[in-house]
Enzyme design. Structure first.
Site, PDB file in Angstrom:
ATOM      1  CG  ASN A 233       4.454  -1.680   5.125  1.00 55.45           C
ATOM      2  OD1 ASN A 233       5.578  -1.975   5.530  1.00 55.45           O
ATOM      3  ND2 ASN A 233       3.482  -2.563   5.088  1.00 55.45           N
TER       4      ASN A 233
ATOM      5  CB  CYS B  46      -3.570   1.674   7.083  1.00 60.74           C
ATOM      6  SG  CYS B  46      -3.393   3.134   8.128  1.00 60.74           S
ATOM      7  NE  ARG B  47      -4.417   1.544   1.821  1.00 58.19           N
ATOM      8  CZ  ARG B  47      -4.225   2.283   0.749  1.00 58.19           C
ATOM      9  NH1 ARG B  47      -5.078   2.181  -0.266  1.00 58.19           N
ATOM     10  NH2 ARG B  47      -3.211   3.122   0.669  1.00 58.19           N
ATOM     11  CB  SER B  48       0.377  -3.538   2.815  1.00 62.85           C
ATOM     12  OG  SER B  48       1.225  -2.588   3.373  1.00 62.85           O
TER      13      SER B  48
ATOM     14  CG  ASP C  64      -5.147   6.146   2.273  1.00 62.64           C
ATOM     15  OD1 ASP C  64      -5.195   5.837   3.480  1.00 62.64           O
ATOM     16  OD2 ASP C  64      -4.301   6.906   1.792  1.00 62.64           O
TER      17      ASP C  64
ATOM     18  CB  CYS D 213      -0.963  -0.023   1.188  1.00 68.81           C
ATOM     19  SG  CYS D 213      -0.167  -0.001   2.810  1.00 68.81           S
TER      20      CYS D 213
HETATM   21  P1  4NP Z   1      -1.681   2.823   4.077  1.00 64.86           P
HETATM   22  O1  4NP Z   1      -2.316   4.181   4.666  1.00 64.86           O
HETATM   23  O2  4NP Z   1      -1.140   3.180   2.704  1.00 64.86           O
HETATM   24  O3  4NP Z   1      -2.828   1.899   4.031  1.00 64.86           O
HETATM   25  O4  4NP Z   1      -0.587   2.423   5.054  1.00 64.86           O
HETATM   26  C1  4NP Z   1      -1.645   5.411   4.695  1.00 64.86           C
HETATM   27  C2  4NP Z   1      -0.691   5.642   5.651  1.00 64.86           C
HETATM   28  C3  4NP Z   1      -0.051   6.862   5.719  1.00 64.86           C
HETATM   29  C4  4NP Z   1      -0.374   7.851   4.814  1.00 64.86           C
HETATM   30  C5  4NP Z   1      -1.333   7.629   3.845  1.00 64.86           C
HETATM   31  C6  4NP Z   1      -1.965   6.389   3.787  1.00 64.86           C
HETATM   32  N1  4NP Z   1       0.254   9.122   4.901  1.00 64.86           N
HETATM   33  O5  4NP Z   1      -0.123  10.020   4.134  1.00 64.86           O
HETATM   34  O6  4NP Z   1       1.159   9.291   5.725  1.00 64.86           O
END
Ligand code: 4NP
Length: 163
Positions: free
Chosen positions: A13, A15-17, A128, A10
């Site tokens: 790294n 939240c989703r992955s 996201d 994702c």
């Molecule tokens: P992820 O979520 O891609 O599912 O881990 C996010 C984590 C951090 C950010 C965006 C999405 N960020 O903008 O810092």
């Protein structure tokens, strides 16, 4: 017995992955297939490198008995593309970014998106959840549970990566 290596990807790294990694591990255990797979996750960015999963994501996952233990790291190209058999992105932008990191047709052929494996949900991305509320984190887990079941069915059914 050949071990298959799966990398979930994702943006950050956190939240989703990492959740995909934990859900997949739990489902493989349920299906008695843990020994056949190596599971990891990574982010397109290194913004959160070295950090634990997002606290909100951890709380929502914990309520479903998933323990998010992975530490954020960025995708390393070409190493991850050589090492893993399946590289699975969460949204459109992840897929664009992964394609840009791929350096051969063989690498591109390892790419697929998580929602391709859903059998109940028809959404085309795992959205996201970072800037949203509780419902977004729950939706992530709902989609990942559906997709991981479908992915296991596909892999264990002897079919190849969807590309
Ligand atoms: P992820 O979520 O891609 O599912 O881990 C996010 C984590 C951090 C950010 C965006 C999405 N960020 O903008 O810092």
């Amino acid at each position: 017995m050949s071990v298959k290596k799966i990398l979930f990807v994702c943006l950050g790294n956190i939240c989703r992955s990492p959740s995909a990694e934990a859900v997949m591990r739990a489902k493989l255990k349920e299906h008695h297939r843990s020994d056949k797979y190596i599971i990891d996750s990574a982010g397109i960015t290194d913004f959160h490198e070295g950090g634990a999963a997002d606290g909100r994501m951890q709380q929502h996952a914990q309520r479903r008995n998933y323990n998010l233990t992975s530490i954020s790291r960025p995708v390393i190209a070409p190493k991850d593309f050589d090492d893993f058999d399946f590289i699975i992105g969460m949204d459109d932008q992840n897929m664009r970014d992964l394609k840009a990191l791929a350096s051969s047709k063989a690498h591109v052929n390892k790419l697929s998106r998580m929602t391709d494996y859903c059998t109940n949900f028809t959404m085309k991305e795992v959205p996201d959840p970072y800037y949203g509320g509780a419902a977004g984190f729950e939706l992530v887990l709902d989609l990942l549970e559906d997709a991981c079941e479908g992915l296991i069915k596909k892999l264990e059914g002897g079919q190849s990566n969807k590309g």
